[in-house]
Design a protein around this motif. Structure first.
Motif, short mmCIF file in Angstrom:
data_model
loop_
_atom_site.label_atom_id
_atom_site.label_comp_id
_atom_site.label_asym_id
_atom_site.label_seq_id
_atom_site.Cartn_x
_atom_site.Cartn_y
_atom_site.Cartn_z
N GLY A 1 -12.83 -1.63 1.42
CA GLY A 1 -12.50 -0.69 2.48
C GLY A 1 -12.01 -1.42 3.72
N LEU B 1 0.81 -1.22 0.00
CA LEU B 1 0.00 0.00 0.00
C LEU B 1 0.84 1.27 0.00
CD1 LEU B 1 -2.86 -0.97 2.49
CD2 LEU B 1 -3.00 -0.82 -0.01
N SER C 1 -5.43 4.02 -1.12
CA SER C 1 -5.74 3.49 0.20
C SER C 1 -5.08 4.41 1.23
CB SER C 1 -5.19 2.07 0.34
OG SER C 1 -5.81 1.22 -0.59
N TYR D 1 -4.42 0.24 8.33
CA TYR D 1 -4.68 0.60 6.94
C TYR D 1 -6.14 0.39 6.60
CZ TYR D 1 -4.16 -4.43 5.84
OH TYR D 1 -4.28 -5.80 5.80
N TRP D 2 -6.54 1.16 5.60
CA TRP D 2 -7.88 1.10 5.06
C TRP D 2 -7.72 0.94 3.56
CZ3 TRP D 2 -5.98 4.30 8.68
CH2 TRP D 2 -6.60 4.30 9.93
N GLU D 3 -8.11 -0.21 3.03
CA GLU D 3 -8.02 -0.43 1.59
C GLU D 3 -9.29 0.11 0.94
OE1 GLU D 3 -6.01 -4.12 0.01
OE2 GLU D 3 -6.76 -4.81 1.95
N SER D 4 -9.12 0.80 -0.17
CA SER D 4 -10.26 1.37 -0.89
C SER D 4 -10.76 0.38 -1.92
CB SER D 4 -9.86 2.66 -1.60
OG SER D 4 -9.43 3.60 -0.65
#
Length: 171
Positions: free
Chosen positions: A158, A18, A79, A129-132
């Motif tokens: 997300g 990321l 992200s 972390y926040w994945e989009s």
């Protein structure tokens, strides 16, 4: 309430993936009673659990880290990643030369042999972390959730994960 931090190597690899293409990070230091964030150029070296940045001794971030080495580094792109750790200064001429490029030389108005130039090494401790996901993927997921077709949090776009980096293998 205690937070669950994963030590899963896949989550650590996700953090690496990321942040690898995000050009600028925000370094947050503690300055007296307040938090101060500044943009820092992400170094083009493999993330092994430690983060590296270049700075000069005549900056407020240098003074802040001397007073309190606790820092946070955040990345925003497709992200979002927030990494907490402890900073130390390293004076390694070979690594400075390796990390310094023409753009950073110009921005910092420096050269590899400048005695004012230092490396900041962040010993990372935790990451979140926040994945989009794409908008279509998000809407599809919400519709499935609304009709009870999914309950697996890993399937959610997300995805949010908290990662223990303190035991990440260092090179």
């Amino acid at each position: 309430m205690s937070e669950h931090l994963t030590t899963d190597p896949e989550a650590i690899e996700t953090v690496r993936e990321l942040i690898k293409d995000i050009d600028t990070a925000m370094l947050t230091t503690i300055s007296g009673e307040r938090l101060v964030s500044r943009p820092m150029k992400t170094q083009e070296i493999e993330f092994d659990g430690d983060l590296w940045f270049l700075t000069k001794k005549d900056t407020s971030k240098y003074e802040d880290i001397l007073q309190d080495p606790r820092v946070n580094v955040s990345y925003a792109g497709k992200s979002y990643v927030s990494i907490s750790g402890t900073a130390e200064f390293v004076d390694d001429p070979a690594r400075k030369k390796e990390m310094l490029n023409k753009i950073i030389e110009k921005i910092l108005d420096t050269s590899p042999d400048d005695p004012n130039l230092l490396l900041i090494k962040i010993h990372t401790e935790t990451a979140e972390y926040w994945e989009s996901g794409s908008a279509i993927k998000m809407v599809t997921h919400l519709l499935k959730k609304a009709v009870g077709k999914t309950s697996d949090p890993k399937s959610e776009p997300g995805l949010n994960e908290k990662v223990d980096l303190s035991h990440a293998p260092k090179s």
